[in-house]
Design a protein around this motif. Structure first.
Motif, mmCIF file in Angstrom:
data_model
loop_
_atom_site.group_PDB
_atom_site.id
_atom_site.type_symbol
_atom_site.label_atom_id
_atom_site.label_comp_id
_atom_site.label_asym_id
_atom_site.label_seq_id
_atom_site.Cartn_x
_atom_site.Cartn_y
_atom_site.Cartn_z
ATOM 1 N N ASN A 12 57.154 28.637 57.884
ATOM 2 C CA ASN A 12 56.222 29.088 56.839
ATOM 3 C C ASN A 12 56.867 28.961 55.464
ATOM 4 O O ASN A 12 57.117 29.969 54.790
ATOM 5 N N PRO A 13 57.148 27.755 55.002
ATOM 6 C CA PRO A 13 57.869 27.585 53.733
ATOM 7 C C PRO A 13 57.113 28.114 52.518
ATOM 8 O O PRO A 13 57.719 28.339 51.463
ATOM 9 N N GLU A 14 55.823 28.360 52.651
ATOM 10 C CA GLU A 14 55.038 28.856 51.523
ATOM 11 C C GLU A 14 55.162 30.368 51.340
ATOM 12 O O GLU A 14 54.721 30.910 50.323
ATOM 13 N N LEU A 15 55.742 31.065 52.294
ATOM 14 C CA LEU A 15 55.847 32.521 52.225
ATOM 15 C C LEU A 15 57.151 32.963 51.575
ATOM 16 O O LEU A 15 58.188 32.331 51.763
ATOM 17 N N ASN A 16 57.088 34.093 50.837
ATOM 18 C CA ASN A 16 58.314 34.654 50.267
ATOM 19 C C ASN A 16 58.957 35.606 51.279
ATOM 20 O O ASN A 16 58.403 35.862 52.355
ATOM 21 N N TYR A 17 60.105 36.150 50.924
ATOM 22 C CA TYR A 17 60.856 36.998 51.858
ATOM 23 C C TYR A 17 60.039 38.209 52.322
ATOM 24 O O TYR A 17 60.011 38.512 53.519
ATOM 25 N N ASN A 18 59.373 38.892 51.402
ATOM 26 C CA ASN A 18 58.580 40.059 51.786
ATOM 27 C C ASN A 18 57.462 39.686 52.751
ATOM 28 O O ASN A 18 57.191 40.420 53.708
ATOM 29 N N GLN A 19 56.827 38.559 52.521
ATOM 30 C CA GLN A 19 55.774 38.106 53.424
ATOM 31 C C GLN A 19 56.350 37.744 54.796
ATOM 32 O O GLN A 19 55.725 38.014 55.822
ATOM 33 N N LEU A 20 57.525 37.157 54.800
ATOM 34 C CA LEU A 20 58.181 36.833 56.068
ATOM 35 C C LEU A 20 58.499 38.099 56.851
ATOM 36 O O LEU A 20 58.300 38.153 58.069
ATOM 37 N N LEU B 84 57.306 41.782 61.389
ATOM 38 C CA LEU B 84 56.908 43.090 61.906
ATOM 39 C C LEU B 84 55.613 43.018 62.710
ATOM 40 O O LEU B 84 55.433 43.768 63.674
ATOM 41 N N ARG B 85 54.706 42.116 62.331
ATOM 42 C CA ARG B 85 53.428 41.971 63.044
ATOM 43 C C ARG B 85 53.584 41.198 64.352
ATOM 44 O O ARG B 85 52.713 41.247 65.203
ATOM 45 N N THR B 86 54.643 40.440 64.483
ATOM 46 C CA THR B 86 54.809 39.555 65.631
ATOM 47 C C THR B 86 55.786 40.172 66.626
ATOM 48 O O THR B 86 56.942 39.826 66.668
ATOM 49 N N GLN B 87 55.308 41.117 67.393
ATOM 50 C CA GLN B 87 56.131 41.751 68.410
ATOM 51 C C GLN B 87 55.432 41.638 69.743
ATOM 52 O O GLN B 87 54.248 41.954 69.816
ATOM 53 N N PRO B 88 56.008 41.215 70.814
ATOM 54 C CA PRO B 88 57.383 40.748 70.854
ATOM 55 C C PRO B 88 57.536 39.406 70.133
ATOM 56 O O PRO B 88 56.602 38.613 70.071
ATOM 57 N N PHE B 89 58.708 39.182 69.614
ATOM 58 C CA PHE B 89 58.986 37.989 68.824
ATOM 59 C C PHE B 89 59.217 36.812 69.760
ATOM 60 O O PHE B 89 60.175 36.781 70.516
#
Length: 68
Positions: free
Chosen positions: A42-50, A55-60
């Protein structure tokens, strides 16, 4: 669980960061790997968005990230 060989200098940086963030060395390395993978996908996302995405992707899993 596998073994990943890294340079001594990177290991030292992971150790320093793990102390600051009160994570184990392994947990710090795993966190950096996950953030790095997310950044590549996701190169368009900044650190906070990453971080929010992580956090939303569990399990990773890579499959979960690919379908989000």
């Amino acid at each position: 669980m596998g073994i990943v060989k890294i340079s001594d200098s990177l290991h030292n940086e992971i150790r320093k960061a793990s102390t600051i963030w009160t994570r184990s060395i392994n947990a710090q390395a795993e966190y950096w790997i996950k953030i790095g993978l997310l950044a590549e996908l996701n190169p368009e996302l900044n650190y906070n968005q990453l971080c929010k995405k992580l956090l939303r992707t569990q399990p990773f899993t890579l499959e979960a990230l690919a379908h989000e």
